[in-house]
Scaffold this motif. Structure first.
Motif: not given
Length: 198
Positions: A47-55
């Protein structure tokens, strides 16, 4: 900047997590190991911690994932699962690069050797094993006929010379990683406590 408390996307029951910083993209990420993942038997996910989205979702095990370890350079990680396999993954392209066999039961614990050139695993088959990544094979097995409890956790000393392996009998066995010999044991006398984290 305020941190988001949520990770967006389908989330299952996770067994382990690591924070990862990718220098080339200056991205802070969270690597999660799932032993129950929606629509899949088992997986790891980034997960990208800045966007909260799964990468990225890392799929290749055929049974529950139990443990993971991030490489020293943070470009790869290894996972262990109930399929008795350890796998090496490239975080950048999401691909499984190597599969290590040899255990006969669940792998509950895994760790990179400090150099990053080897990994150590611990299993319900009461053994620990070291695999050389460059040689793509098992190089040594740590076992003692007197031990009949599965390994639940492990860690290495800073130099990598000692392996500390916690087991289901609430003990922590200490191994010489080079000689393959058991050199010590820490025993827990109080019931209800265990060496879940060495």
């Amino acid at each position: 900047q305020q941190a988001s408390p949520l990770l967006l996307g389908k989330v299952g029951v996770f067994s382990q997590c690591y924070a990862a910083y990718q220098p080339e993209s200056t991205t802070h990420c969270l690597l999660l190991q799932f032993c129950s993942f929606p629509s899949h038997f088992s997986a790891s996910a980034l997960w990208d911690l800045e966007t909260g989205k799964q990468k990225t979702v890392f799929l290749n095990h055929v049974a529950d994932c139990m443990c993971l370890s991030l490489s020293p350079d943070m470009n790869s990680f290894v996972s262990g699962a109930c399929d008795s396999l350890a796998k090496l993954w490239d975080i950048r392209d999401g691909q499984c690069k190597q599969t290590f066999q040899g255990h006969t039961s669940d792998i509950n614990a895994i760790s990179f050797y400090p150099s990053g050139n080897a990994i150590v695993t611990g299993s319900d088959d009461c053994t620990c094993k070291m695999y050389d990544i460059r040689a793509d094979q098992e190089v040594i097995s740590y076992q003692d006929a007197a031990l009949n409890s599965g390994v639940t956790s492990l860690d290495l000393s800073a130099s990598g010379r000692l392996i500390f392996a916690g087991d289901d009998d609430f003990n922590c066995n200490i191994w010489d990683s080079i000689k393959g010999e058991k050199v010590g044991e820490l025993k827990e006398k109080k019931k209800g406590l265990s060496w879940r984290e060495c």
